[in-house]
Design a protein around this motif. Structure first.
Motif, PDB file in Angstrom:
ATOM      1  N   GLY A   4     -10.533   6.639 -12.224  1.00  0.00           N
ATOM      2  CA  GLY A   4     -10.905   6.132 -11.207  1.00  0.00           C
ATOM      3  C   GLY A   4     -10.332   6.324  -9.567  1.00  0.00           C
ATOM      4  N   TYR A   5     -10.531   5.398  -8.518  1.00  0.00           N
ATOM      5  CA  TYR A   5     -10.244   5.755  -7.371  1.00  0.00           C
ATOM      6  C   TYR A   5      -9.483   4.660  -6.772  1.00  0.00           C
ATOM      7  CZ  TYR A   5     -12.216  10.681  -7.974  1.00  0.00           C
ATOM      8  OH  TYR A   5     -12.440  11.699  -8.059  1.00  0.00           O
ATOM      9  N   GLU A   6      -9.394   4.265  -6.092  1.00  0.00           N
ATOM     10  CA  GLU A   6      -8.501   3.341  -5.133  1.00  0.00           C
ATOM     11  C   GLU A   6      -8.310   3.578  -3.860  1.00  0.00           C
ATOM     12  OE1 GLU A   6      -4.271   2.449  -6.209  1.00  0.00           O
ATOM     13  OE2 GLU A   6      -3.733   3.862  -6.874  1.00  0.00           O
ATOM     14  N   TYR A   7      -8.337   3.550  -2.896  1.00  0.00           N
ATOM     15  CA  TYR A   7      -8.117   3.227  -1.517  1.00  0.00           C
ATOM     16  C   TYR A   7      -7.426   2.502  -0.670  1.00  0.00           C
ATOM     17  CZ  TYR A   7     -13.119   5.500  -3.073  1.00  0.00           C
ATOM     18  OH  TYR A   7     -13.270   6.270  -3.964  1.00  0.00           O
ATOM     19  N   LEU A   8      -7.370   3.393   0.385  1.00  0.00           N
ATOM     20  CA  LEU A   8      -6.906   2.403   1.380  1.00  0.00           C
ATOM     21  C   LEU A   8      -7.634   2.687   2.842  1.00  0.00           C
ATOM     22  CD1 LEU A   8      -3.458   3.884   1.289  1.00  0.00           C
ATOM     23  CD2 LEU A   8      -4.261   1.635   0.173  1.00  0.00           C
ATOM     24  N   VAL A   9      -8.146   1.692   3.950  1.00  0.00           N
ATOM     25  CA  VAL A   9      -8.221   1.598   5.514  1.00  0.00           C
ATOM     26  C   VAL A   9      -7.304   1.586   6.049  1.00  0.00           C
ATOM     27  CG1 VAL A   9     -10.418   0.684   6.495  1.00  0.00           C
ATOM     28  CG2 VAL A   9     -10.844   0.908   4.003  1.00  0.00           C
ATOM     29  N   CYS A  10      -7.297   2.072   7.145  1.00  0.00           N
ATOM     30  CA  CYS A  10      -6.075   2.040   7.472  1.00  0.00           C
ATOM     31  C   CYS A  10      -6.628   2.004   9.189  1.00  0.00           C
ATOM     32  CB  CYS A  10      -5.324   3.742   8.109  1.00  0.00           C
ATOM     33  SG  CYS A  10      -4.490   3.698   5.627  1.00  0.00           S
ATOM     34  N   GLN A  11      -6.532   1.176  10.127  1.00  0.00           N
ATOM     35  CA  GLN A  11      -6.600   0.569  11.156  1.00  0.00           C
ATOM     36  C   GLN A  11      -5.627   1.518  12.293  1.00  0.00           C
ATOM     37  OE1 GLN A  11      -8.033  -2.435  13.354  1.00  0.00           O
ATOM     38  NE2 GLN A  11      -6.772  -2.762  14.066  1.00  0.00           N
ATOM     39  N   THR A  12      -5.558   2.709  12.856  1.00  0.00           N
ATOM     40  CA  THR A  12      -5.057   3.264  13.899  1.00  0.00           C
ATOM     41  C   THR A  12      -5.108   2.516  15.378  1.00  0.00           C
ATOM     42  OG1 THR A  12      -5.847   5.113  14.209  1.00  0.00           O
ATOM     43  CG2 THR A  12      -4.189   4.578  12.198  1.00  0.00           C
ATOM     44  N   GLN A  13      -3.834   2.203  16.385  1.00  0.00           N
ATOM     45  CA  GLN A  13      -4.182   2.427  17.910  1.00  0.00           C
ATOM     46  C   GLN A  13      -3.337   3.186  18.643  1.00  0.00           C
ATOM     47  OE1 GLN A  13      -4.126  -2.243  16.707  1.00  0.00           O
ATOM     48  NE2 GLN A  13      -4.908  -2.202  18.372  1.00  0.00           N
ATOM     49  N   TRP A  14      -3.279   3.566  19.584  1.00  0.00           N
ATOM     50  CA  TRP A  14      -2.373   4.082  20.354  1.00  0.00           C
ATOM     51  C   TRP A  14      -1.301   4.449  19.303  1.00  0.00           C
ATOM     52  CZ3 TRP A  14      -2.462  -1.818  20.522  1.00  0.00           C
ATOM     53  CH2 TRP A  14      -3.064  -1.558  22.238  1.00  0.00           C
ATOM     54  N   GLY A  15      -2.041   5.436  18.778  1.00  0.00           N
ATOM     55  CA  GLY A  15      -0.971   6.811  17.750  1.00  0.00           C
ATOM     56  C   GLY A  15      -0.072   5.701  16.007  1.00  0.00           C
ATOM     57  N   ASN A  16      -0.640   4.580  16.366  1.00  0.00           N
ATOM     58  CA  ASN A  16       0.580   4.110  15.325  1.00  0.00           C
ATOM     59  C   ASN A  16      -0.647   3.247  13.869  1.00  0.00           C
ATOM     60  OD1 ASN A  16       2.045   4.013  17.837  1.00  0.00           O
ATOM     61  ND2 ASN A  16       3.560   3.617  16.201  1.00  0.00           N
ATOM     62  N   VAL A  17      -0.486   3.761  12.983  1.00  0.00           N
ATOM     63  CA  VAL A  17      -1.134   2.990  11.989  1.00  0.00           C
ATOM     64  C   VAL A  17      -0.428   1.020  12.080  1.00  0.00           C
ATOM     65  CG1 VAL A  17      -1.729   2.581   9.198  1.00  0.00           C
ATOM     66  CG2 VAL A  17      -0.992   4.426  10.268  1.00  0.00           C
ATOM     67  N   THR A  18      -1.480   0.171  12.161  1.00  0.00           N
ATOM     68  CA  THR A  18      -1.061  -1.271  12.845  1.00  0.00           C
ATOM     69  C   THR A  18      -1.560  -2.172  11.500  1.00  0.00           C
ATOM     70  OG1 THR A  18      -3.499  -1.308  13.270  1.00  0.00           O
ATOM     71  CG2 THR A  18      -1.530  -1.201  15.185  1.00  0.00           C
ATOM     72  N   PHE A  19      -2.965  -1.111  10.404  1.00  0.00           N
ATOM     73  CA  PHE A  19      -3.781  -1.655   9.708  1.00  0.00           C
ATOM     74  C   PHE A  19      -3.786  -1.128   8.737  1.00  0.00           C
ATOM     75  CE2 PHE A  19      -3.967  -5.242  12.778  1.00  0.00           C
ATOM     76  CZ  PHE A  19      -3.995  -6.830  12.281  1.00  0.00           C
ATOM     77  N   VAL A  20      -3.911  -1.856   6.812  1.00  0.00           N
ATOM     78  CA  VAL A  20      -3.710  -1.276   5.913  1.00  0.00           C
ATOM     79  C   VAL A  20      -4.097  -1.920   4.912  1.00  0.00           C
ATOM     80  CG1 VAL A  20      -2.954   0.613   4.572  1.00  0.00           C
ATOM     81  CG2 VAL A  20      -2.199   0.627   6.543  1.00  0.00           C
ATOM     82  N   ASN A  21      -5.862  -1.838   5.171  1.00  0.00           N
ATOM     83  CA  ASN A  21      -6.337  -2.916   3.902  1.00  0.00           C
ATOM     84  C   ASN A  21      -5.959  -4.637   4.706  1.00  0.00           C
ATOM     85  OD1 ASN A  21      -7.533  -0.883   2.172  1.00  0.00           O
ATOM     86  ND2 ASN A  21      -5.923  -1.399   0.302  1.00  0.00           N
ATOM     87  N   GLY A  22      -6.029  -4.536   5.976  1.00  0.00           N
ATOM     88  CA  GLY A  22      -5.585  -6.023   6.335  1.00  0.00           C
ATOM     89  C   GLY A  22      -4.726  -6.111   6.303  1.00  0.00           C
ATOM     90  N   GLU A  55       2.624  10.082  -2.421  1.00  0.00           N
ATOM     91  CA  GLU A  55       1.800   9.399  -3.200  1.00  0.00           C
ATOM     92  C   GLU A  55       0.948   9.566  -3.959  1.00  0.00           C
ATOM     93  OE1 GLU A  55       1.979   5.684  -1.466  1.00  0.00           O
ATOM     94  OE2 GLU A  55       4.804   5.942  -0.901  1.00  0.00           O
ATOM     95  N   GLY A  56       0.236  10.747  -3.250  1.00  0.00           N
ATOM     96  CA  GLY A  56      -1.335  10.955  -4.406  1.00  0.00           C
ATOM     97  C   GLY A  56      -2.401  10.559  -3.093  1.00  0.00           C
ATOM     98  N   TRP A  57      -1.755   9.842  -2.456  1.00  0.00           N
ATOM     99  CA  TRP A  57      -3.420   9.792  -0.880  1.00  0.00           C
ATOM    100  C   TRP A  57      -3.725  11.068  -0.420  1.00  0.00           C
ATOM    101  CZ3 TRP A  57      -5.541   4.948  -1.640  1.00  0.00           C
ATOM    102  CH2 TRP A  57      -4.615   3.996  -2.666  1.00  0.00           C
ATOM    103  N   LYS A  83      -8.073   7.944  -0.120  1.00  0.00           N
ATOM    104  CA  LYS A  83      -8.454   7.595  -1.458  1.00  0.00           C
ATOM    105  C   LYS A  83      -7.143   8.256  -2.250  1.00  0.00           C
ATOM    106  CE  LYS A  83     -11.323  11.478  -3.297  1.00  0.00           C
ATOM    107  NZ  LYS A  83     -12.665  11.486  -3.892  1.00  0.00           N
ATOM    108  N   ARG A  84      -7.091   7.741  -3.732  1.00  0.00           N
ATOM    109  CA  ARG A  84      -6.310   8.508  -4.502  1.00  0.00           C
ATOM    110  C   ARG A  84      -7.122   7.885  -6.127  1.00  0.00           C
ATOM    111  NH1 ARG A  84      -0.357   6.134  -4.837  1.00  0.00           N
ATOM    112  NH2 ARG A  84      -1.132   3.244  -5.554  1.00  0.00           N
ATOM    113  N   ALA A  85      -6.703   9.200  -7.081  1.00  0.00           N
ATOM    114  CA  ALA A  85      -7.030   8.681  -8.610  1.00  0.00           C
ATOM    115  C   ALA A  85      -6.702   7.903  -9.376  1.00  0.00           C
ATOM    116  CB  ALA A  85      -7.563  10.159  -9.253  1.00  0.00           C
ATOM    117  N   TYR A  86      -6.658   7.495 -10.506  1.00  0.00           N
ATOM    118  CA  TYR A  86      -6.253   6.584 -11.389  1.00  0.00           C
ATOM    119  C   TYR A  86      -6.142   7.054 -13.093  1.00  0.00           C
ATOM    120  CZ  TYR A  86      -8.070   2.421 -10.851  1.00  0.00           C
ATOM    121  OH  TYR A  86      -9.461   1.405 -11.081  1.00  0.00           O
ATOM    122  N   SER A  87      -5.640   6.992 -13.814  1.00  0.00           N
ATOM    123  CA  SER A  87      -6.908   7.064 -14.651  1.00  0.00           C
ATOM    124  C   SER A  87      -6.215   5.450 -15.718  1.00  0.00           C
ATOM    125  CB  SER A  87      -5.937   8.383 -15.922  1.00  0.00           C
ATOM    126  OG  SER A  87      -6.243   9.648 -15.505  1.00  0.00           O
TER     127      SER A  87
END
Length: 89
Positions: A4-22, A55-57, A83-87
Motif C-alpha cells: 500500500g501507500y501512505e501520503y503526506l500533503v505539505c503546505q509551503t509558504q515563503w520557502g518553508n514547509v508550514t503544515f504537513v497533513n494539517g 525516509e523513503g518519501w 508518498k511512500r510504499a509499505y507492506s
C-alpha cells in the motif's frame, strides 16, 4: 503480503514547509504575534524534502493555490504531495 501507500500533503509558504497533513511544523506557534519568526521556525523546503526523502518519501505532485481573504488580501501557497510504499499482511 499486500502493498500500500501512505501520503503526506505539505503546505509551503515563503520557502518553508508550514503544515504537513494539517500539523504545524514550526517550533514557534503559528498564532504567535511574531508571525515572521513563527514561519521562519519551519523547515526550509529543500531541507524537509531531503530529510523525508531519506525516509523513503517521494514527491508525486505539486500545485500552487491562491487564497483570497475577506479583507481582499491574497496569498499563494504550494501544496506538495509525497508518498511512500509499505507492506502489510
Amino acid at each position: 503480503m499486500a502493498n500500500g501507500y501512505e501520503y503526506l500533503v505539505c503546505q509551503t509558504q515563503w520557502g518553508n514547509v508550514t503544515f504537513v497533513n494539517g500539523e504545524w511544523q514550526g517550533s514557534i506557534d503559528y498564532r504567535s504575534e511574531e508571525y515572521d519568526a513563527a514561519y521562519k521556525s519551519c523547515p526550509q523546503v529543500w531541507d524537509y524534502l531531503n530529510r523525508v526523502g531519506r525516509e523513503g518519501w517521494e514527491m508525486v505532485g505539486a500545485v500552487t493555490l491562491a487564497n483570497t481573504h475577506a479583507e481582499g488580501a491574497s496569498q499563494a501557497t504550494n501544496q506538495l504531495f509525497l508518498k511512500r510504499a509499505y507492506s502489510y499482511s
